[in-house]
Design a protein around this motif. Structure first.
Motif, short mmCIF file in Angstrom:
data_model
loop_
_atom_site.label_atom_id
_atom_site.label_comp_id
_atom_site.label_asym_id
_atom_site.label_seq_id
_atom_site.Cartn_x
_atom_site.Cartn_y
_atom_site.Cartn_z
N CYS A 45 20.82 97.68 -9.14
CA CYS A 45 20.52 97.19 -7.81
C CYS A 45 19.69 95.90 -7.90
CB CYS A 45 19.74 98.24 -7.01
SG CYS A 45 20.70 99.72 -6.64
N ALA A 46 20.02 94.95 -7.07
CA ALA A 46 19.31 93.66 -7.00
C ALA A 46 19.49 92.82 -8.25
CB ALA A 46 17.82 93.87 -6.74
N VAL A 47 20.54 93.13 -9.05
CA VAL A 47 20.87 92.32 -10.22
C VAL A 47 22.24 91.71 -9.98
CG1 VAL A 47 21.31 92.32 -12.70
CG2 VAL A 47 19.54 93.80 -11.74
N ALA A 48 22.34 90.40 -10.06
CA ALA A 48 23.60 89.72 -9.78
C ALA A 48 24.67 90.11 -10.78
CB ALA A 48 23.39 88.21 -9.81
N GLU A 49 25.87 90.39 -10.30
CA GLU A 49 26.96 90.72 -11.20
C GLU A 49 27.63 89.44 -11.70
OE1 GLU A 49 30.79 91.95 -9.06
OE2 GLU A 49 29.21 92.79 -7.81
N PRO A 50 28.24 89.50 -12.89
CA PRO A 50 28.81 88.28 -13.47
C PRO A 50 30.18 87.90 -12.92
CG PRO A 50 29.12 90.12 -14.96
CD PRO A 50 28.29 90.64 -13.80
N THR A 88 11.05 93.43 -12.31
CA THR A 88 10.16 93.45 -13.48
C THR A 88 10.22 94.77 -14.23
OG1 THR A 88 8.32 94.17 -12.07
CG2 THR A 88 8.58 91.79 -12.42
N ASP A 89 10.95 95.77 -13.68
CA ASP A 89 11.06 97.06 -14.35
C ASP A 89 12.15 97.00 -15.42
OD1 ASP A 89 12.98 96.78 -12.25
OD2 ASP A 89 13.50 98.88 -12.57
N ASN A 90 12.22 98.03 -16.22
CA ASN A 90 13.22 98.11 -17.30
C ASN A 90 14.54 98.59 -16.72
OD1 ASN A 90 14.51 98.18 -19.75
ND2 ASN A 90 13.39 99.96 -20.53
N TRP A 91 15.23 97.73 -15.97
CA TRP A 91 16.44 98.14 -15.26
C TRP A 91 17.64 98.32 -16.18
CZ3 TRP A 91 20.24 94.47 -15.85
CH2 TRP A 91 19.83 93.17 -16.17
N LEU A 92 17.55 97.84 -17.42
CA LEU A 92 18.66 98.02 -18.37
C LEU A 92 18.67 99.41 -18.99
CD1 LEU A 92 18.91 94.68 -20.35
CD2 LEU A 92 20.74 95.81 -19.08
N LYS A 93 17.55 100.13 -18.86
CA LYS A 93 17.44 101.43 -19.52
C LYS A 93 18.50 102.41 -19.01
CE LYS A 93 14.20 105.27 -20.22
NZ LYS A 93 12.83 105.78 -19.94
N SER A 94 18.67 102.51 -17.70
CA SER A 94 19.62 103.47 -17.14
C SER A 94 21.06 103.20 -17.56
CB SER A 94 19.50 103.47 -15.61
OG SER A 94 20.44 104.36 -15.04
N ALA A 136 29.30 105.11 -12.07
CA ALA A 136 28.54 104.94 -13.31
C ALA A 136 29.14 103.86 -14.19
CB ALA A 136 28.49 106.27 -14.06
N TYR A 137 30.46 103.93 -14.43
CA TYR A 137 31.01 102.93 -15.35
C TYR A 137 31.29 101.60 -14.67
CZ TYR A 137 35.77 104.54 -13.88
OH TYR A 137 36.90 104.90 -13.18
N TYR A 138 31.34 101.55 -13.34
CA TYR A 138 31.39 100.25 -12.67
C TYR A 138 30.13 99.45 -13.03
CZ TYR A 138 35.32 101.37 -9.55
OH TYR A 138 36.55 101.67 -9.03
N ARG A 139 29.01 100.14 -13.05
CA ARG A 139 27.74 99.47 -13.35
C ARG A 139 27.59 99.19 -14.83
NH1 ARG A 139 22.76 100.60 -9.67
NH2 ARG A 139 23.71 100.73 -7.61
N THR A 140 27.88 100.18 -15.67
CA THR A 140 27.57 100.04 -17.09
C THR A 140 28.63 99.27 -17.87
OG1 THR A 140 28.63 102.16 -17.58
CG2 THR A 140 26.28 102.19 -17.07
N VAL A 141 29.90 99.45 -17.56
CA VAL A 141 30.98 98.81 -18.32
C VAL A 141 31.41 97.50 -17.67
CG1 VAL A 141 33.30 99.06 -19.26
CG2 VAL A 141 31.78 101.03 -19.17
#
Length: 272
Positions: free
Chosen positions: A131-136, A28-34, A119-124
């Motif tokens: 964390c706890a967000v399913a990857e596509p 429920t937090d703003n996990w897209l901010k980082s 960092a870019y593994y997560r963002t790009v």
């Protein structure tokens, strides 16, 4: 709870045996901010560095020997002779940066850095975005295939980056020059600070830590290497911070040299 939708492949959090949650995440937090802030920071540096690398102008202040790190070593035949401390042997063509002997290796050193890849593994590549967000992605092959297999060359780019740091140190030392001899100005403070931080980032690298203490079975038999490993480990804890700080100091240093070279303002001199 509902089963995963048909268009999702049964992998990762949606694989058999895992909790059947249809939502991408229950956070429920703003996990897209980082990841967004990280992407914006990377984009700002890449745009600035690319523009400056191909400007091929305002990179040297002859009066005080200020050379921007973006153009060091300046080895193109188009470089000013005074800025070419290690000769001129690259052709002067628009698509080849003056510092083409160093920029590609520094880029690869950072791209293969453990922090930057995380960092870019997560963002790009979103593997995963947070964390706890399913990857596509339907599957994960790690760093065993091209292009990610190149990540395993990081240790070799570390050696080259260390050599380039020596060159940047040399540039900072000879910048203590003025028309009357020894000189000291704000430009010197910026150049030296940048070099110190670049060394801190380079030395705090995981590869440097491994060089110092890796493959030792008994630290007690190698007290010097153990001491080095301990000190590097302390720096390594803040490797992420140094990675970001040096992106900022590189742009600041380059901008200052460019501004003084272009005549936007004069260097603040303390001596000479």
């Amino acid at each position: 709870m509902s089963a995963p939708t048909a268009d999702r492949k049964a992998t990762g959090v949606f694989s058999p045996g895992r909790a059947q949650i249809s939502k991408r995440t229950l956070r429920t937090d703003n996990w897209l901010k980082s990841p967004i802030i990280t992407d914006l920071g990377f984009a700002a540096f890449i745009i600035y560095a690319t523009v400056r690398a191909f400007m091929q102008d305002h990179y040297y202040v002859a009066e005080y020997h200020y050379l921007t790190p973006f153009y060091s070593p300046c080895v193109s035949t188009g470089c000013l002779p005074e800025a070419s401390h290690f000769g001129q042997f690259l052709p002067d063509v628009w698509w080849l940066p003056y510092a083409a002997m160093s920029l590609p290796f520094l880029l690869l050193f950072r791209l293969t850095c453990y922090y930057y890849r995380g960092a870019y593994y997560r963002t790009v590549w979103q593997a995963p975005t947070a964390c706890a967000v399913a990857e596509p992605h339907a599957k994960y092959t790690g760093e065993t295939r091209f292009p990610l297999v190149i990540q395993n060359t990081h240790r070799y780019f570390f050696y080259i980056a260390a050599i380039i740091s020596v060159i940047n140190t040399y540039d900072a030392i000879i910048a203590f020059h003025s028309p009357s001899g020894f000189g000291f100005g704000l430009g010197n403070v910026i150049l030296v600070t940048n070099v110190i931080l670049l060394w801190t980032y380079t030395i705090s690298c995981h590869s440097c830590r491994h060089v110092a203490g890796g493959r030792l079975k008994h630290f007690s038999k190698h007290p010097v290497r153990y001491w080095m490993w301990t000190q590097i480990s302390r720096l390594n804890v803040r490797h992420k911070q140094y990675a970001w700080i040096t992106l900022g100091t590189l742009m600041l240093t380059d901008f200052y040299v460019m501004a003084v070279s272009a005549g936007w303002f004069s260097d603040l001199r303390f001596i000479g």
